[in-house]
Design a protein around this motif. Structure first.
Motif, short mmCIF file in Angstrom:
data_model
loop_
_atom_site.label_atom_id
_atom_site.label_comp_id
_atom_site.label_asym_id
_atom_site.label_seq_id
_atom_site.Cartn_x
_atom_site.Cartn_y
_atom_site.Cartn_z
N GLU A 168 8.93 -12.59 -9.07
CA GLU A 168 9.46 -11.92 -10.27
C GLU A 168 8.38 -11.48 -11.25
O GLU A 168 8.66 -10.80 -12.23
CB GLU A 168 10.44 -12.85 -11.01
CG GLU A 168 11.72 -13.11 -10.24
CD GLU A 168 12.57 -14.18 -10.90
OE1 GLU A 168 12.15 -14.78 -11.92
OE2 GLU A 168 13.67 -14.43 -10.37
N THR A 169 7.12 -11.88 -11.02
CA THR A 169 6.04 -11.57 -11.95
C THR A 169 5.39 -10.25 -11.56
O THR A 169 4.73 -10.16 -10.53
CB THR A 169 4.98 -12.70 -11.96
OG1 THR A 169 5.63 -13.93 -12.31
CG2 THR A 169 3.86 -12.41 -12.95
N PRO A 170 5.59 -9.21 -12.37
CA PRO A 170 5.04 -7.88 -12.04
C PRO A 170 3.52 -7.91 -11.91
O PRO A 170 2.83 -8.52 -12.72
CB PRO A 170 5.44 -7.01 -13.24
CG PRO A 170 6.55 -7.76 -13.91
CD PRO A 170 6.31 -9.21 -13.63
N GLY A 171 3.03 -7.27 -10.85
CA GLY A 171 1.59 -7.14 -10.66
C GLY A 171 0.88 -8.34 -10.09
O GLY A 171 -0.31 -8.29 -9.83
N LEU A 172 1.58 -9.46 -9.88
CA LEU A 172 0.91 -10.66 -9.39
C LEU A 172 0.70 -10.62 -7.88
O LEU A 172 -0.35 -10.97 -7.38
CB LEU A 172 1.70 -11.92 -9.77
CG LEU A 172 1.10 -13.25 -9.33
CD1 LEU A 172 -0.33 -13.41 -9.85
CD2 LEU A 172 1.96 -14.41 -9.81
N TRP A 173 1.69 -10.16 -7.15
CA TRP A 173 1.56 -10.23 -5.69
C TRP A 173 1.68 -8.89 -4.99
O TRP A 173 1.11 -8.70 -3.94
CB TRP A 173 2.58 -11.20 -5.11
CG TRP A 173 3.99 -10.76 -5.36
CD1 TRP A 173 4.73 -11.01 -6.48
CD2 TRP A 173 4.83 -9.98 -4.51
NE1 TRP A 173 5.96 -10.44 -6.38
CE2 TRP A 173 6.06 -9.80 -5.18
CE3 TRP A 173 4.66 -9.40 -3.26
CZ2 TRP A 173 7.11 -9.07 -4.63
CZ3 TRP A 173 5.72 -8.68 -2.71
CH2 TRP A 173 6.93 -8.53 -3.40
N GLU A 174 2.42 -7.95 -5.56
CA GLU A 174 2.59 -6.68 -4.86
C GLU A 174 1.41 -5.78 -5.18
O GLU A 174 0.76 -5.92 -6.20
CB GLU A 174 3.91 -6.02 -5.22
CG GLU A 174 3.99 -5.46 -6.62
CD GLU A 174 4.39 -6.47 -7.67
OE1 GLU A 174 3.60 -7.37 -7.96
OE2 GLU A 174 5.49 -6.35 -8.21
N THR A 175 1.10 -4.86 -4.26
CA THR A 175 0.01 -3.93 -4.49
C THR A 175 0.40 -2.55 -3.98
O THR A 175 1.27 -2.43 -3.13
CB THR A 175 -1.29 -4.34 -3.78
OG1 THR A 175 -1.28 -3.79 -2.48
CG2 THR A 175 -1.46 -5.83 -3.68
N THR A 176 -0.28 -1.55 -4.47
CA THR A 176 -0.04 -0.19 -3.97
C THR A 176 -1.27 0.35 -3.27
O THR A 176 -1.21 1.34 -2.59
CB THR A 176 0.35 0.75 -5.13
OG1 THR A 176 -0.66 0.70 -6.12
CG2 THR A 176 1.69 0.37 -5.71
N GLY A 177 -2.41 -0.31 -3.43
CA GLY A 177 -3.65 0.15 -2.80
C GLY A 177 -3.69 -0.19 -1.32
O GLY A 177 -3.11 -1.17 -0.88
N SER A 178 -4.38 0.59 -0.55
CA SER A 178 -4.44 0.36 0.89
C SER A 178 -5.45 -0.71 1.26
O SER A 178 -5.50 -1.15 2.40
CB SER A 178 -4.78 1.67 1.62
OG SER A 178 -6.03 2.14 1.15
N SER A 179 -6.25 -1.17 0.30
CA SER A 179 -7.27 -2.16 0.63
C SER A 179 -6.70 -3.58 0.67
O SER A 179 -7.36 -4.49 1.12
CB SER A 179 -8.40 -2.10 -0.39
OG SER A 179 -7.90 -2.42 -1.68
N SER A 180 -5.50 -3.77 0.23
CA SER A 180 -4.93 -5.12 0.19
C SER A 180 -4.34 -5.50 1.53
O SER A 180 -3.85 -4.68 2.28
CB SER A 180 -3.82 -5.19 -0.87
OG SER A 180 -3.17 -6.42 -0.78
#
Length: 193
Positions: A168-180
């Motif tokens: 539920e914490t925005p930006g903690l686990w999800e990513t949009t970059g391809s390097s993750s």
């Protein structure tokens, strides 16, 4: 659902509070009354489903002894969550969590890491009131739960609550970059962002 998100979870606190027993109870459902003290760092994995997401937890068990503290500094990096454990039958273990909070603040690389305070060993005669643990957690803006690795009470709930809050914490686990290496897909293969 095939895709698994990997979350790094730290379990920290003084030696003898039951960190390894909590992890063993959660990952295998077992309890070992004569669990040896962790030397350095131990690592366990478990896959669980939360909010329809299959999540792989990489659980890092850090030694509570002062002499091993320097070994653990690098293990704070990139952690998504931390479980801070104290023993409800030993008041000094709650007081010592202040030092663990400071260490976490110094070495963690994620500003919004989710933390959960766990008062463990509720199967033993209590010396720390529940309210004291709750007050500590509230002061540090952390989640709180009490548990017993021996009876399994609160063990699964502790990890479920922590993972739920991370998700539920925005930006903690999800990513949009391809390097993750962390990507989450639904059944249709669409990535969640």
């Amino acid at each position: 659902m095939d895709y698994v998100t990997t979350l790094k979870i730290l379990v920290i606190g003084e030696s003898g509070v039951g960190k390894s027993s909590i992890i063993l109870a959660f990952t295998t459902g077992d309890y070992n009354a004569s669990f040896p003290a962790t030397i350095g760092v131990d690592y366990k994995c478990k896959v669980m489903e939360v909010n329809g997401l299959k999540v792989k937890l990489g659980i890092w068990d850090t030694a509570g002894q002062e002499r091993y503290r320097t070994l653990t500094n690098s293990f704070y990096r990139d952690a998504h969550g931390a479980i801070l454990v104290y023993d409800v039958s030993e008041p000094k273990t709650l007081q010592k969590l202040n030092e663990w909070v400071e260490e976490l603040q110094v070495y963690t690389t994620k500003k919004n890491i989710v933390c959960l305070v766990v008062g463990n060993k509720i199967d033993k005669p209590r010396a720390v009131p529940r309210e004291a643990g709750q007050a500590f957690a509230q002061k540090h803006r952390m989640l709180f739960i009490e548990s017993s690795a021996k009876t399994q009470e609160g063990i699964n709930l502790a990890f479920e609550e922590l993972v739920q809050k991370i998700i539920e914490t925005p930006g903690l686990w999800e990513t949009t970059g391809s390097s993750s290496n962390i990507r989450v897909a639904n059944e249709e293969g669409n990535l969640f962002n």
